[in-house]
Design a protein around this motif. Structure first.
Motif, PDB file in Angstrom:
ATOM      1  N   GLU A  71      -7.441  15.537 -33.675  1.00 19.43           N
ATOM      2  CA  GLU A  71      -7.223  16.624 -34.648  1.00 19.43           C
ATOM      3  C   GLU A  71      -8.199  17.766 -34.373  1.00 19.43           C
ATOM      4  O   GLU A  71      -7.814  18.923 -34.297  1.00 19.43           O
ATOM      5  N   ALA A  74      -7.386  19.679 -31.108  1.00 18.04           N
ATOM      6  CA  ALA A  74      -6.242  20.576 -31.296  1.00 18.04           C
ATOM      7  C   ALA A  74      -6.689  21.810 -32.081  1.00 18.04           C
ATOM      8  O   ALA A  74      -6.300  22.941 -31.773  1.00 18.04           O
ATOM      9  N   ASN A  75      -7.517  21.595 -33.106  1.00 18.46           N
ATOM     10  CA  ASN A  75      -8.035  22.727 -33.884  1.00 18.46           C
ATOM     11  C   ASN A  75      -8.837  23.678 -33.017  1.00 18.46           C
ATOM     12  O   ASN A  75      -8.742  24.893 -33.146  1.00 18.46           O
ATOM     13  N   ASP A  76      -9.645  23.074 -32.094  1.00 19.41           N
ATOM     14  CA  ASP A  76     -10.468  23.904 -31.208  1.00 19.41           C
ATOM     15  C   ASP A  76      -9.595  24.851 -30.398  1.00 19.41           C
ATOM     16  O   ASP A  76      -9.890  26.031 -30.250  1.00 19.41           O
ATOM     17  N   VAL A  77      -8.473  24.289 -29.834  1.00 18.71           N
ATOM     18  CA  VAL A  77      -7.586  25.123 -29.028  1.00 18.71           C
ATOM     19  C   VAL A  77      -7.002  26.241 -29.883  1.00 18.71           C
ATOM     20  O   VAL A  77      -6.998  27.411 -29.512  1.00 18.71           O
ATOM     21  N   LYS A  78      -6.531  25.834 -31.076  1.00 20.83           N
ATOM     22  CA  LYS A  78      -5.923  26.836 -31.976  1.00 20.83           C
ATOM     23  C   LYS A  78      -6.923  27.945 -32.283  1.00 20.83           C
ATOM     24  O   LYS A  78      -6.624  29.129 -32.216  1.00 20.83           O
ATOM     25  N   LYS A  79      -8.143  27.515 -32.638  1.00 16.69           N
ATOM     26  CA  LYS A  79      -9.175  28.475 -33.007  1.00 16.69           C
ATOM     27  C   LYS A  79      -9.437  29.437 -31.861  1.00 16.69           C
ATOM     28  O   LYS A  79      -9.470  30.642 -32.011  1.00 16.69           O
ATOM     29  N   SER A  80      -9.554  28.844 -30.631  1.00 19.70           N
ATOM     30  CA  SER A  80      -9.929  29.698 -29.512  1.00 19.70           C
ATOM     31  C   SER A  80      -8.801  30.663 -29.174  1.00 19.70           C
ATOM     32  O   SER A  80      -9.023  31.796 -28.778  1.00 19.70           O
ATOM     33  N   LEU A  81      -7.521  30.201 -29.397  1.00 26.58           N
ATOM     34  CA  LEU A  81      -6.401  31.104 -29.137  1.00 26.58           C
ATOM     35  C   LEU A  81      -6.378  32.240 -30.146  1.00 26.58           C
ATOM     36  O   LEU A  81      -6.190  33.404 -29.802  1.00 26.58           O
ATOM     37  N   SER A  82      -6.592  31.880 -31.459  1.00 27.52           N
ATOM     38  CA  SER A  82      -6.466  32.909 -32.496  1.00 27.52           C
ATOM     39  C   SER A  82      -7.669  33.853 -32.492  1.00 27.52           C
ATOM     40  O   SER A  82      -7.577  34.987 -32.945  1.00 27.52           O
ATOM     41  N   SER A  83      -8.803  33.413 -31.944  1.00 26.10           N
ATOM     42  CA  SER A  83      -9.965  34.298 -31.950  1.00 26.10           C
ATOM     43  C   SER A  83      -9.894  35.318 -30.815  1.00 26.10           C
ATOM     44  O   SER A  83     -10.809  36.096 -30.612  1.00 26.10           O
TER      45      SER A  83
END
Ligand code: FA5
Length: 336
Positions: A71, A74-83
């Motif tokens: 979890e 996956a959050n790390d990837v999402k965060k890095s994409l949205s940042s």
């Protein structure tokens, strides 16, 4: 313990925190591990029940921790994409280079396939050979001038580095008897100076077929089949009488040089022909050394220059490239 542990894992905000909890609970000195150590002090019944429960808890916690790790990543990837950081999932990954087979190995494997398809077996022999197998048993007694045809690396203990793969003939006869259909690919060594077509370390592939009524016609058929299969086309060859003490009659089979098309180049020493395949009918003395009765059986043998064949097939004009270990040259060959 369970409820507290689960709650803490769920609350954890980073992979590092989860890892810390994993060690604290399940590590070598973790809380649960320590509890399991107490097992040995319990009564049997109690130990059984406690053990089962503790193991179930261990499995449950491991699963929860694993899920939390997933979890969080996956959050790390999402965060890095949205940042809007520089993470680009369309970039190609790390490229790992695959190795390639040596051209001699490729040709060897091809020939092994052709011969095993005809019912031949593949045999092996030692590179450090006894004088008996390399010479005597091949009808080359001590002081015979034919020994000079193959400059030999002698070892201090009287053994030698085999100068050809023919010793495998006698070893195979002794081991398996007649009838016999074998090939023996392998490395050979000769104390020669090197040039574009000579190396002191090179590969040959020996072949031998022994049965009742084997004749020169069988030999020619098998040799033609072999070369046309290897080159996948009609090949031009010529047969000359050749002398080898272990065959009678003996032949030299030459292949029209494919590098220059027979016009003449350094590989064929400007003759247009490559000496490729000496062969002949096995000498009765050699059959006897192998424990086979020459009155009952006949056979043919050949000693293919595997390294030279690979040169022909791949258009390599200098044999020394093949032992150079130069990856730039070797990487160009891939298995078909
Ligand atoms: C022999 O070695 C015999 N044992 C072959 C044989 C077997 C004859 C069975 C009859 C029956 P020769 O010395 O010609 O023969 O070597 C055989 C092949 O090995 C040559 O045709 C050549 O292709 C290859 N060869 C020989 N010397 C070298 C070398 N220095 N470098 C590369 N290839 C070599």
């Amino acid at each position: 313990l369970r409820d507290v542990a689960v709650a803490k894992i769920k609350e954890a905000g980073s992979s590092a925190e989860v890892e810390e909890l994993r060690v604290k609970l399940l590590g070598k000195k973790g809380e649960l591990t320590e509890m399991l150590k107490d097992l040995k002090n319990m009564a049997i019944e109690e130990r059984k029940q406690f053990g089962q429960e503790a193991n179930a808890l261990k499995n449950e916690l491991s699963e929860i921790i694993e899920a939390k790790f997933k979890e969080l990543s996956a959050n790390d990837v999402k965060k890095s994409l949205s940042s809007g950081s520089n993470f680009d999932i369309s970039l190609p990954g790390t490229h790992y280079k695959l190795g390639s087979l040596h051209p001699v190995t490729i040709v060897q494997k091809e020939i092994e396939k052709i011969f095993t398809g005809m019912g031949f077996n593949i045999v092996d022999g030692p590179e450090v050979e006894e004088e008996f197998y390399n010479f005597e048993a091949l009808n080359i007694p001590k002081h015979h001038p034919a020994r000079d045809m193959q400059d030999t690396y002698w070892l201090e203990n009287g053994s030698l580095l085999r100068t050809h793969t023919s010793p495998c003939q006698v070893r195979a006869m002794q081991k398996y008897g007649a009838p016999l259909k074998v090939i023996a690919p392998g490395r050979c060594f000769r104390n020669e100076s090197t040039d574009a077509s000579h190396e002191n370390t090179f590969f040959q592939l020996e072949g031998m077929m022994i049965d009742k009524n084997v004749s020169i016609a069988n030999l020619i058929y098998v040799m033609k089949l072999l070369l046309s299969e290897v080159f996948q086309r009609d090949v031009k060859i010529r047969l000359r009488p050749g002398f080898f003490p272990f065959v009678e009659p003996g032949f030299e089979l030459d292949l029209n040089c494919m590098i220059c098309g027979g016009k003449g180049c350094p590989t064929c020493k400007h003759s247009g022909w490559i000496e490729l395949l000496p062969c002949g009918m096995v000498h009765p003395n050699v059959l006897r050394y192998g424990g086979i009765d020459p009155e009952e059986y006949t056979g043919f043998a050949f000693g293919l220059g595997l390294t030279r064949l690979a040169m022909m097939k791949y258009g390599i004009s200098d044999i020394r490239v093949l032992n150079s270990g130069d990856l730039r040259a070797m990487e160009q060959f891939s298995v078909r």
